[in-house]
Design a protein around this motif. Structure first.
Motif, PDB file in Angstrom:
ATOM      1  N   ASN A 194      11.286   0.392 -12.658  1.00 39.97           N
ATOM      2  CA  ASN A 194       9.859   0.732 -12.646  1.00 39.97           C
ATOM      3  C   ASN A 194       9.643   2.240 -12.635  1.00 39.97           C
ATOM      4  O   ASN A 194       8.718   2.753 -13.269  1.00 39.97           O
ATOM      5  CB  ASN A 194       9.169   0.106 -11.426  1.00 39.97           C
ATOM      6  N   GLU A 195      10.508   2.929 -11.889  1.00 33.61           N
ATOM      7  CA  GLU A 195      10.412   4.389 -11.811  1.00 33.61           C
ATOM      8  C   GLU A 195      10.635   5.003 -13.194  1.00 33.61           C
ATOM      9  O   GLU A 195       9.932   5.916 -13.613  1.00 33.61           O
ATOM     10  CB  GLU A 195      11.450   4.921 -10.813  1.00 33.61           C
ATOM     11  N   THR A 196      11.626   4.446 -13.923  1.00 31.09           N
ATOM     12  CA  THR A 196      11.909   4.916 -15.288  1.00 31.09           C
ATOM     13  C   THR A 196      10.719   4.647 -16.201  1.00 31.09           C
ATOM     14  O   THR A 196      10.329   5.496 -17.007  1.00 31.09           O
ATOM     15  CB  THR A 196      13.166   4.204 -15.847  1.00 31.09           C
ATOM     16  N   GLN A 197      10.112   3.452 -16.046  1.00 32.26           N
ATOM     17  CA  GLN A 197       8.942   3.102 -16.864  1.00 32.26           C
ATOM     18  C   GLN A 197       7.791   4.066 -16.597  1.00 32.26           C
ATOM     19  O   GLN A 197       7.096   4.497 -17.519  1.00 32.26           O
ATOM     20  CB  GLN A 197       8.493   1.667 -16.563  1.00 32.26           C
ATOM     21  N   ARG A 198       7.591   4.390 -15.307  1.00 32.88           N
ATOM     22  CA  ARG A 198       6.500   5.303 -14.952  1.00 32.88           C
ATOM     23  C   ARG A 198       6.732   6.686 -15.560  1.00 32.88           C
ATOM     24  O   ARG A 198       5.804   7.336 -16.022  1.00 32.88           O
ATOM     25  CB  ARG A 198       6.354   5.391 -13.429  1.00 32.88           C
ATOM     26  N   LYS A 199       7.986   7.121 -15.562  1.00 36.59           N
ATOM     27  CA  LYS A 199       8.318   8.425 -16.160  1.00 36.59           C
ATOM     28  C   LYS A 199       8.096   8.400 -17.667  1.00 36.59           C
ATOM     29  O   LYS A 199       7.673   9.381 -18.268  1.00 36.59           O
ATOM     30  CB  LYS A 199       9.772   8.799 -15.839  1.00 36.59           C
ATOM     31  N   VAL A 207      -4.641   6.745 -12.523  1.00 35.34           N
ATOM     32  CA  VAL A 207      -5.700   6.300 -11.619  1.00 35.34           C
ATOM     33  C   VAL A 207      -5.338   4.905 -11.119  1.00 35.34           C
ATOM     34  O   VAL A 207      -4.931   4.050 -11.911  1.00 35.34           O
ATOM     35  CB  VAL A 207      -7.068   6.256 -12.350  1.00 35.34           C
ATOM     36  N   ALA A 208      -5.466   4.667  -9.817  1.00 35.67           N
ATOM     37  CA  ALA A 208      -5.130   3.352  -9.251  1.00 35.67           C
ATOM     38  C   ALA A 208      -6.342   2.755  -8.545  1.00 35.67           C
ATOM     39  O   ALA A 208      -7.043   3.435  -7.789  1.00 35.67           O
ATOM     40  CB  ALA A 208      -3.962   3.465  -8.274  1.00 35.67           C
ATOM     41  N   LEU A 209      -6.591   1.480  -8.811  1.00 33.54           N
ATOM     42  CA  LEU A 209      -7.640   0.733  -8.107  1.00 33.54           C
ATOM     43  C   LEU A 209      -7.081   0.203  -6.795  1.00 33.54           C
ATOM     44  O   LEU A 209      -6.026  -0.442  -6.784  1.00 33.54           O
ATOM     45  CB  LEU A 209      -8.114  -0.448  -8.964  1.00 33.54           C
ATOM     46  N   VAL A 210      -7.751   0.490  -5.699  1.00 34.57           N
ATOM     47  CA  VAL A 210      -7.328  -0.044  -4.401  1.00 34.57           C
ATOM     48  C   VAL A 210      -8.541  -0.682  -3.736  1.00 34.57           C
ATOM     49  O   VAL A 210      -9.685  -0.436  -4.127  1.00 34.57           O
ATOM     50  CB  VAL A 210      -6.739   1.055  -3.481  1.00 34.57           C
ATOM     51  N   GLY A 211      -8.286  -1.491  -2.725  1.00 32.76           N
ATOM     52  CA  GLY A 211      -9.399  -2.108  -2.014  1.00 32.76           C
ATOM     53  C   GLY A 211      -8.968  -3.359  -1.290  1.00 32.76           C
ATOM     54  O   GLY A 211      -7.841  -3.837  -1.441  1.00 32.76           O
ATOM     55  N   LEU A 277       3.252  -1.042  -4.232  1.00 32.79           N
ATOM     56  CA  LEU A 277       2.218  -0.036  -4.013  1.00 32.79           C
ATOM     57  C   LEU A 277       2.664   1.373  -4.399  1.00 32.79           C
ATOM     58  O   LEU A 277       1.979   2.343  -4.090  1.00 32.79           O
ATOM     59  CB  LEU A 277       1.779  -0.081  -2.534  1.00 32.79           C
ATOM     60  N   ASP A 278       3.808   1.480  -5.081  1.00 28.82           N
ATOM     61  CA  ASP A 278       4.236   2.789  -5.585  1.00 28.82           C
ATOM     62  C   ASP A 278       3.193   3.366  -6.543  1.00 28.82           C
ATOM     63  O   ASP A 278       3.037   4.576  -6.641  1.00 28.82           O
ATOM     64  CB  ASP A 278       5.588   2.681  -6.313  1.00 28.82           C
ATOM     65  N   ARG A 281       0.919   5.287  -4.398  1.00 31.58           N
ATOM     66  CA  ARG A 281       1.548   6.523  -3.912  1.00 31.58           C
ATOM     67  C   ARG A 281       1.602   7.586  -5.006  1.00 31.58           C
ATOM     68  O   ARG A 281       1.399   8.761  -4.758  1.00 31.58           O
ATOM     69  CB  ARG A 281       2.983   6.248  -3.450  1.00 31.58           C
ATOM     70  N   GLU A 282       1.892   7.162  -6.234  1.00 34.04           N
ATOM     71  CA  GLU A 282       2.113   8.117  -7.312  1.00 34.04           C
ATOM     72  C   GLU A 282       0.873   8.389  -8.161  1.00 34.04           C
ATOM     73  O   GLU A 282       0.919   9.167  -9.106  1.00 34.04           O
ATOM     74  CB  GLU A 282       3.264   7.617  -8.196  1.00 34.04           C
ATOM     75  N   ALA A 283      -0.250   7.745  -7.812  1.00 32.54           N
ATOM     76  CA  ALA A 283      -1.484   7.956  -8.574  1.00 32.54           C
ATOM     77  C   ALA A 283      -2.044   9.350  -8.297  1.00 32.54           C
ATOM     78  O   ALA A 283      -1.832   9.929  -7.236  1.00 32.54           O
ATOM     79  CB  ALA A 283      -2.512   6.897  -8.190  1.00 32.54           C
TER      80      ALA A 283
END
Length: 397
Positions: A194-199, A207-211, A277-278, A281-283
């Motif tokens: 997932n980290e590789t995909q995010r890179k 932008v991340a939706l939280v709630g 929830l990474d 954290r990274e948003a």
């Protein structure tokens, strides 16, 4: 080989349930009612139907049976009269409490943790979510192994019930510990992927939706990204993080939808799902979606902020989106003279803006009210970050 411990599956058919809660000192009746309402919704989400609710005020839960003996008899009589299938406790039961209560009721007994695990197991779709759920299930079951071996109760020898079954329990314990280790390794591997995909997503603003769970994050995701993310009136309908590329006025950014938060979420579940929830954290920007039509929405805001604090993500730019304004009902408060006054949506807007320096938007995602204002504010925040990050590329947008 002994039987492998199992998690009860409450989603297979609509079973009848009763809810049980102990109200400790310092907890108001209103708060206790709110918790039970949430537990009722959890039972519905799992496929059950609630037929009764039992509460008891105690300084602390009974060590042996969670509730007192009188309440236990009252519940037992109701179970027999109404032919109830499941008893669900609003707090986590210890292994001994679970064993003792099952012996008394002779039907299925779940606590809040086991119920949430069942819902998670039913909603997990990706390899990551399934692995996280299985890990949480095993961690939940490990201290409850003796409960699975009821035949040991007939063995009276030794402090630790020494006997033929002891070796089987130890064998099962080792097997579960090995599986836990295996799942943790598997999650680490998935996290690296997932980290590789995010890179590989490039340097777009994220932008991340939280709630809180069931506040309309997926509806807003669909609205902004014009995609077709699952929308259900259920708790934890979204377990897997969904990421979409969104473009507003030729400015692209990545938008992710994340698992909803909830109060009294078992700690081991939070730990297992931290990797999901990474995205939070990274948003670069968080959109905190709030269901303003819910009477406890301010408590929900607090619960989400506490989780964001745990994730060390509370210092990010946050756009608060008060959703479902179409269903908002004026709150009733008392003024200085004790007179009741109705707090309209406009009153709340003004007081919120006065108390908080953070941006906030009031929308109805379903009815598409104030959506353009929302998109404009989001564009402004993303554009500001993009400009700061790429000062020489602004002409592109």
């Amino acid at each position: 080989m002994g039987k492998e411990p199992k998690i009860y599956d409450t989603a297979a058919k609509q079973e009848t349930a009763i809810l049980v809660s102990v109200i400790p000192q310092g907890v108001s009746d209103e708060t206790a009612k709110e918790y039970l309402g949430e537990l009722d919704f959890l039972v519905q989400t799992a496929g059950g139907i609630v037929k009764g609710v039992f509460t008891q005020k105690l300084t602390k839960p009974d060590r042996a049976t969670f509730v007192g003996s009188g309440k236990l008899d009252e519940i037992k009589a109701f179970i027999k009269a109404e032919e109830i299938d499941i008893v669900v406790f609003d707090d986590e039961l210890s292994p001994s409490q679970l064993r003792n209560i099952e012996k008394e009721f002779e039907i299925k007994v779940l606590d809040r943790s086991n119920l949430i695990l069942d819902i998670f197991a039913n909603h997990a779709k990706t390899a990551q979510a399934k692995t996280q759920v299985e890990l949480a299930q095993l961690q939940y079951l490990l201290p409850r192994l003796t409960r699975m071996w009821t035949h040991l109760e007939r063995q009276r020898g030794g402090i630790g019930m020494r006997g033929p079954g002891e070796s089987q329990i130890e064998s099962d314990r080792r097997m579960i510990l090995n599986k836990i280790s295996l799942f943790k390794e598997r999650l680490q591997h998935i996290d690296k992927q997932n980290e590789t995909q995010r890179k590989n997503r490039g340097e777009l603003v994220r932008v991340a939706l939280v709630g809180y769970t069931n506040v309309g994050k997926s509806t807003i995701m669909n609205l902004l990204s014009k995609s077709d993310v699952l929308i259900e009136n259920k708790l934890f309908a979204t377990l897997d993080t969904t990421v979409r590329k969104v473009v507003i006025e030729n400015l692209p950014f990545l938008l992710s939808d994340t698992v909803g938060f909830i109060r009294k979420l078992p700690h081991h579940l939070v730990e297992c799902f931290k990797s999901t929830l990474d995205e939070v954290r990274e948003a670069d920007i968080l959109i905190h979606v709030v269901d303003i039509s819910h009477h406890s929405f301010e408590d929900h805001i607090h619960a989400v902020n506490e989780t964001l604090k745990d994730l060390k993500a509370l210092d990010k730019p946050i756009l608060t989106v008060f959703n479902k304004i179409d269903a908002y009902k004026p709150a009733v408060e008392q003024d200085e003279d004790g007179e009741e006054i109705k707090v309209t949506l406009e009153d709340f807007k003004n007081s919120w803006m006065g108390r908080h320096a953070a941006p906030a938007i009031f929308v109805s995602a379903t009815d598409k009210v104030n959506v353009e204002e929302f998109r404009a504010k989001l564009y402004e925040m993303v554009s500001e970050l993009h400009t700061a990050r790429y000062p020489h590329n602004n002409l592109l947008y």
